[in-house]
Design an enzyme around this catalytic site. Structure first.
Site, PDB file in Angstrom:
ATOM      1  N   TYR A  42       0.836  -1.305   0.038  1.00  0.00           N
ATOM      2  CA  TYR A  42       0.018  -0.047   0.113  1.00  0.00           C
ATOM      3  C   TYR A  42       0.835   1.294   0.019  1.00  0.00           C
ATOM      4  CZ  TYR A  42      -4.205  -2.928   0.890  1.00  0.00           C
ATOM      5  OH  TYR A  42      -5.216  -3.786   0.819  1.00  0.00           O
ATOM      6  N   GLU A  43       0.391   2.341  -0.332  1.00  0.00           N
ATOM      7  CA  GLU A  43       0.979   3.621  -0.653  1.00  0.00           C
ATOM      8  C   GLU A  43       1.631   4.260   0.729  1.00  0.00           C
ATOM      9  OE1 GLU A  43       0.462   7.967  -2.829  1.00  0.00           O
ATOM     10  OE2 GLU A  43      -0.932   6.255  -3.346  1.00  0.00           O
ATOM     11  N   SER A  44       0.904   3.659   1.581  1.00  0.00           N
ATOM     12  CA  SER A  44       1.378   4.447   2.905  1.00  0.00           C
ATOM     13  C   SER A  44       2.471   3.691   3.488  1.00  0.00           C
ATOM     14  CB  SER A  44       0.305   4.149   3.847  1.00  0.00           C
ATOM     15  OG  SER A  44       0.029   2.757   3.896  1.00  0.00           O
TER      16      SER A  44
END
Length: 240
Positions: A42-44
Site C-alpha cells: 500500500y502507498e502508505s
C-alpha cells in the site's frame, strides 16, 4: 464481476501495489483464494499487509499491524515503485482513451474546469514503472472518450513506441476490466480491443458505451462466471 475478474488477474507470489476500493477488495480476495502468497503493498508504506478485513484507507492501522514491513512513503516510491520492483499496479480512471491513457485531473479546460477531480497522486508513477498495470473502471460514454481533457497517466500515448520514447520502464496497461467485459491492447497497434464479455452481456452494449469505434477480437470470449467460493469470500470481505 469486476472485482472477481481483477482478483483472477493477480498471480500468486506477485508484488501488487494496491489502492483503496475495488482494487483492495480484488487483491484481498485473490490472497484468500487463488493467490495466497500475493504480496500487498500500500502507498502508505506497508509491505506484505494481510488485513483480515478491507481497510478503510491506506492509513488504516490494520495494514501496519499485519504487514511484514513498514517503510516510509518516499521509500515505497523511490526504492520499490520507480525502479520496477512492483509487478502489478491498479489504476482507476475518470476518462480513458483508446490507447489506455488516463485522466484523473480535470473535466473540461484545465484553467477553468467543469469538474476538478482528485488528481494524480501516485498514478503517473504506477503507470510508468509497474511491470504491468490493470485498470478497473465502469464503461460509459462519459468515461471511454475519443480525446482526454487531460492526460494524468500515460498508457500507450499515441500508439507504439510512445512509452519507449518517454523512457517509461513498465510494460503499461495489460488489461482494462469493466462492468461489461475485458479489454486488452492490440499487440501491434496498442489500441484497446474487447477480448471478453461478462456473462449475459451483449457486445453491442460495449460498442455503444465507447466514444471511439471499439475493436472487437475475432475470437471474442466470455468471462468465466463467479464460483461459489469467490462469491462467498467476497461477500464475507465486504461484510466485515
Amino acid at each position: 464481476m469486476m472485482t472477481i475478474e481483477a482478483a483472477r488477474a493477480l498471480r500468486n507470489g506477485a508484488r501488487c501495489f494496491v489502492g483503496i476500493g475495488r482494487p483492495s477488495a480484488a487483491a484481498n480476495l485473490a490472497r484468500r483464494t487463488s493467490a495466497p502468497d500475493l504480496v500487498l503493498i500500500y502507498e502508505s508504506g506497508t509491505i506484505g499487509a494481510k488485513p483480515d478485513r478491507l481497510p478503510l484507507s491506506i492509513g488504516d492501522g490494520i495494514l501496519a499491524e499485519t504487514a511484514d514491513s513498514v517503510v516510509s512513503v518516499p521509500e515505497i516510491f523511490n526504492y520499490w515503485l520507480q525502479p520496477g520492483r512492483i509487478d502489478i499496479g491498479f489504476l482507476g480512471a475518470a476518462q480513458i482513451d483508446r490507447f489506455a491513457n488516463i485522466n484523473t485531473t480535470v473535466i473540461g479546460d484545465y484553467a477553468d474546469p467543469s469538474v476538478r477531480l482528485p488528481g494524480a497522486g501516485g498514478a503517473p508513477e504506477i503507470a510508468a514503472s509497474c511491470r504491468e498495470v490493470i485498470v478497473v473502471v465502469q464503461q460509459s460514454l462519459r468515461t471511454f472518450v475519443e480525446r482526454l481533457d487531460f492526460i494524468t497517466s500515460v498508457g500507450y500515448g499515441d500508439g507504439p513506441g510512445t512509452r519507449e520514447r518517454l523512457g517509461l520502464t513498465g510494460r503499461g496497461p495489460v488489461r482494462v476490466i469493466t462492468d461489461l467485459g475485458v479489454l486488452e491492447p492490440d499487440p501491434s497497434s496498442c489500441e484497446l480491443t474487447l477480448t471478453r464479455i461478462h456473462p449475459g452481456v451483449d457486445p453491442e452494449i460495449a460498442l455503444k458505451r465507447t466514444g471511439w469505434p471499439l475493436r472487437v477480437a475475432a475470437d471474442l470470449g466470455t468471462t468465466e462466471p463467479p464460483s461459489d467460493t469467490e462469491l462467498a469470500v467476497l461477500r464475507e470481505l465486504e461484510a466485515t
